[in-house]
Motif scaffolding. Structure first.
Motif, short mmCIF file in Angstrom:
data_model
loop_
_atom_site.label_atom_id
_atom_site.label_comp_id
_atom_site.label_asym_id
_atom_site.label_seq_id
_atom_site.Cartn_x
_atom_site.Cartn_y
_atom_site.Cartn_z
N LEU A 83 0.85 -1.19 0.00
CA LEU A 83 0.00 0.00 0.00
C LEU A 83 0.88 1.24 0.00
N LEU A 84 0.66 2.14 -0.95
CA LEU A 84 1.40 3.40 -0.97
C LEU A 84 0.93 4.27 0.18
N ILE A 85 1.84 4.59 1.09
CA ILE A 85 1.52 5.44 2.23
C ILE A 85 1.60 6.90 1.83
N LYS A 86 2.68 7.26 1.12
CA LYS A 86 2.87 8.66 0.73
C LYS A 86 4.05 8.75 -0.21
N SER A 87 3.97 9.69 -1.16
CA SER A 87 5.12 10.07 -2.00
C SER A 87 5.43 11.53 -1.72
N PHE A 88 6.72 11.85 -1.63
CA PHE A 88 7.17 13.19 -1.28
C PHE A 88 8.22 13.64 -2.27
N GLU A 89 8.29 14.93 -2.52
CA GLU A 89 9.43 15.53 -3.22
C GLU A 89 10.45 15.86 -2.12
N VAL A 90 11.62 15.24 -2.17
CA VAL A 90 12.59 15.33 -1.08
C VAL A 90 13.94 15.77 -1.62
N THR A 91 14.61 16.64 -0.89
CA THR A 91 15.99 17.02 -1.20
C THR A 91 16.91 16.32 -0.22
N GLY A 92 17.70 15.37 -0.73
CA GLY A 92 18.61 14.62 0.11
C GLY A 92 19.74 15.49 0.64
N GLN A 93 20.14 15.22 1.88
CA GLN A 93 21.21 15.99 2.53
C GLN A 93 22.60 15.40 2.27
N GLY A 94 22.65 14.19 1.72
CA GLY A 94 23.93 13.57 1.41
C GLY A 94 24.21 12.36 2.28
N LYS A 95 25.05 11.49 1.78
CA LYS A 95 25.41 10.25 2.48
C LYS A 95 25.92 10.55 3.89
N GLY A 96 25.36 9.81 4.84
CA GLY A 96 25.79 9.94 6.23
C GLY A 96 25.10 11.05 6.99
N LEU A 97 24.22 11.81 6.32
CA LEU A 97 23.49 12.89 6.98
C LEU A 97 22.00 12.57 6.99
N THR A 98 21.31 13.11 7.96
CA THR A 98 19.88 12.85 8.09
C THR A 98 19.07 13.62 7.06
N THR A 99 18.26 12.91 6.29
CA THR A 99 17.26 13.54 5.44
C THR A 99 15.91 13.17 6.04
N THR A 100 15.19 14.17 6.51
CA THR A 100 13.91 13.95 7.18
C THR A 100 12.79 13.98 6.16
N LEU A 101 12.00 12.92 6.12
CA LEU A 101 10.81 12.90 5.26
C LEU A 101 9.66 13.60 5.99
N PRO A 102 8.74 14.22 5.25
CA PRO A 102 7.56 14.81 5.90
C PRO A 102 6.73 13.72 6.59
N ASP A 103 5.89 14.15 7.53
CA ASP A 103 4.99 13.20 8.20
C ASP A 103 4.03 12.59 7.20
N PHE A 104 3.64 11.34 7.47
CA PHE A 104 2.59 10.69 6.69
C PHE A 104 1.28 11.43 6.96
N ASP A 105 0.33 11.32 6.04
CA ASP A 105 -0.98 11.92 6.27
C ASP A 105 -1.67 11.29 7.48
N PHE A 106 -1.50 9.97 7.62
CA PHE A 106 -2.03 9.23 8.76
C PHE A 106 -0.97 8.22 9.18
N PRO A 107 -0.81 8.01 10.49
CA PRO A 107 0.22 7.07 10.93
C PRO A 107 -0.08 5.64 10.52
N VAL A 108 0.98 4.86 10.40
CA VAL A 108 0.85 3.42 10.18
C VAL A 108 0.84 2.78 11.57
N VAL A 109 -0.28 2.19 11.94
CA VAL A 109 -0.45 1.62 13.28
C VAL A 109 -0.03 0.16 13.27
N VAL A 110 0.88 -0.18 14.20
CA VAL A 110 1.35 -1.55 14.34
C VAL A 110 0.91 -2.03 15.73
N PRO A 111 -0.07 -2.94 15.81
CA PRO A 111 -0.53 -3.43 17.11
C PRO A 111 0.60 -4.15 17.86
#
Length: 197
Positions: A83-111
């Motif tokens: 199931l596609l949760i979300k697609s984002f346009e993202v600018t990568g920060q580079g290898k070894g650095l954190t690239t933060t994705l935007p929040d999902f529209d709704f969380p994926v719940v894992v019981p």
């Protein structure tokens, strides 16, 4: 929310301070290899976990990043159950650095006690995610009190070619035991409106 610092560590997770706040579980390692996508599993332990977003280890550049999910065991093929949760346009920060994705529209719940598989992929073959070699498919290579992150696959675009076992490099942002919606709200009326006076 705890944020990842640029110094890399090997397979560590931050333990959350409280079940009322958002938490982050990290899985960044120093030795990394490139791929278009990664498939990995998350197991919720004693309580329900609601996953709200990821950080990734991604090349410099802008690309579309897609996050897919399915309950249960990971499968390295497009069998129609992702199931596609979300697609984002993202600018990568580079290898070894954190690239933060935007929040999902709704969380994926894992019981509690359940497994959820994730596939995170770039759209382009020129911008890669970075992963690490693993030891055994399905092995919990990172763990805290709330969840385990299991070794999975590195995979090419459009499900072409995969390697395993591989350790995803990223962070899982989540809350514990929260009451959150698990599906999108209805955007259209489900029945004709009443015209009675």
């Amino acid at each position: 929310m705890v944020r990842f610092h640029h110094a890399l560590t090997t397979s560590t997770l931050d333990s959350p301070p409280s079940s009322k706040t958002k938490h982050s579980a990290y899985s960044f390692t120093i030795l990394s290899l490139p791929a278009d996508g990664s498939i990995f599993e998350v197991i919720s332990k004693g309580q329900q976990v609601s996953i709200t977003s990821f950080d990734v280890n991604m090349d410099t550049g802008t690309d579309t990043v897609s996050v897919y999910s399915r309950p249960g065991n990971l499968v390295a093929s497009d069998d129609g159950n992702w199931l596609l949760i979300k697609s984002f346009e993202v600018t990568g920060q580079g290898k070894g650095l954190t690239t933060t994705l935007p929040d999902f529209d709704f969380p994926v719940v894992v019981p509690a006690g359940f497994k959820q598989s994730f596939y995170v992929a770039t759209n382009s073959t020129g911008i890669d995610f970075w992963y690490s070699p693993g030891t055994e498919l399905g092995h919990a290579f990172a763990s805290n009190d709330d969840l385990d992150i299991l070794e999975g696959y590195a995979i090419g675009n459009a499900w072409k070619g995969f390697a395993f076992p591989r350790q995803w490099n990223g962070a899982v942002h989540y809350s514990v035991g929260a009451n959150v919606p698990t599906a999108s709200p209805t955007l259209e009326s489900t029945a004709a409106p009443s015209l009675k006076h």
